[in-house]
Design an enzyme around this catalytic site. Structure first.
Site, short mmCIF file in Angstrom:
data_model
loop_
_atom_site.label_atom_id
_atom_site.label_comp_id
_atom_site.label_asym_id
_atom_site.label_seq_id
_atom_site.Cartn_x
_atom_site.Cartn_y
_atom_site.Cartn_z
N ASP A 1 0.70 -1.13 0.07
CA ASP A 1 0.20 0.00 0.15
C ASP A 1 0.87 1.14 -0.02
O ASP A 1 1.99 1.24 0.23
CB ASP A 1 -0.72 -0.09 1.16
CG ASP A 1 -1.70 1.12 1.25
OD1 ASP A 1 -2.53 1.51 0.41
OD2 ASP A 1 -1.74 1.72 2.58
N LYS B 1 -9.40 -2.84 -2.85
CA LYS B 1 -9.29 -3.42 -1.18
C LYS B 1 -10.43 -2.82 -0.62
O LYS B 1 -10.87 -1.72 -0.68
CB LYS B 1 -7.83 -2.85 -0.48
CG LYS B 1 -6.72 -3.31 -1.47
CD LYS B 1 -5.47 -2.70 -0.92
CE LYS B 1 -5.25 -1.29 -1.13
NZ LYS B 1 -3.93 -0.68 -0.80
N ASP C 1 -1.02 -0.16 6.13
CA ASP C 1 -1.38 0.48 7.43
C ASP C 1 -3.07 0.31 7.93
O ASP C 1 -3.39 0.77 9.06
CB ASP C 1 -0.95 1.73 7.38
CG ASP C 1 -1.98 2.76 6.32
OD1 ASP C 1 -2.66 3.46 7.03
OD2 ASP C 1 -2.26 2.27 5.17
N ASP D 1 -0.37 5.33 0.77
CA ASP D 1 -0.57 6.31 1.59
C ASP D 1 -0.90 5.80 2.97
O ASP D 1 -1.65 4.88 3.32
CB ASP D 1 -1.83 7.02 1.17
CG ASP D 1 -1.59 8.58 1.88
OD1 ASP D 1 -1.20 8.83 2.65
OD2 ASP D 1 -2.40 9.58 1.22
#
Length: 257
Positions: free
Chosen positions: A10, A182, A207, A12
């Protein structure tokens, strides 16, 4: 721990936060490169093409990246449309989504008839676009969402994400969309095909438990949750299914293991 042939990563909140650099994110990628580990950035962002995502990493975060190291929800959506043999698609979305679809030889139309309606983030959304999408779905077009992220992190705060537009169309049509990004399994399956890997050869790094980690769990892919962004340990530890691995920072992860 397990040695993984490819890392799906991922962006950001994991490698950077908006315009803020994460030194640990850069060090993580540097260590992957040094160990000759394959990796691919997998993002729900459908507004930018892979070259733009790569340029942002290279120029703003000092992480040299090429377009072929990026896989967006727009690209996964286009791959899905090809797989399902859709020919004419009505699109609510920005340049990255439209370019990905057209690059695969699919016609984009502004009104019905359409085989499918694809909805992503569109910062020029208006009532007429919502109307045409609604009418096309009511006439039988398949409703597809690039992602259902409720918010988009920005220096101004948590702005409305693609999910807010998807919700408007869903309300108007009373139809559940097929979600590509996702935490859907679809983007993970498409990413595996792109990477030419099987599920047991990769790990999903992110995250956000509710997007990145659930995507991996849904696809039977190992997961690495880093507590540098959205998810917090206390909240995650209440979940019935736990990440395969957890770290406070990507500096804590051993590439060689």
């Amino acid at each position: 721990m397990t040695h993984y042939r490819t890392y799906l990563i991922d962006l950001d909140g994991t490698i950077y936060q908006g315009k803020t650099q994460f030194p640990s994110g850069k060090r993580f990628i540097d260590r992957l490169k040094a160990s000759n580990s394959d990796y691919m950035f997998v993002t729900n962002n459908s507004t930018k093409n892979p070259a733009e995502v790569a340029a942002n990493l290279t120029e703003n975060h000092d992480i040299a990246t090429t377009a072929d190291q990026v896989y967006t929800s727009a690209m996964a959506t286009a791959d899905y449309l090809v797989e399902k043999q859709f020919k004419q698609v009505l699109v609510i979305g920005e340049a990255g989504l439209r370019e990905a679809i057209q690059a695969n030889g699919i016609d984009i139309v502004d009104k019905q008839p359409a085989d499918a309606v694809v909805v992503g983030l569109d910062r020029q959304i208006n009532y007429e676009k919502l109307t045409e999408a609604t009418l096309a779905i009511q006439a039988g077009a398949t409703f597809i969402a690039t992602n259902v992220d409720t918010n988009l992190p920005n220096e101004r705060g948590m702005l409305p994400g693609a999910g807010t537009i998807v919700a408007a169309v869903q309300t108007a049509t009373q139809t559940e969309p097929i979600v590509i990004g996702k935490p859907s399994v679809i983007i993970m399956e498409q990413a595996l095909k792109r990477a030419e890997r099987t599920a047991d050869e990769v790990v999903m790094v992110g995250d956000n438990y509710n997007t990145d980690i659930l995507a991996g769990i849904h696809a039977d892919i190992d997961t690495l949750l880093v507590y540098s962004g959205v998810s917090k340990p206390d909240d995650v530890h209440e979940q019935s299914v736990q990440p395969t691995h957890e770290v406070d920072t990507l500096d804590d992860w051993s590439i060689e293991d």
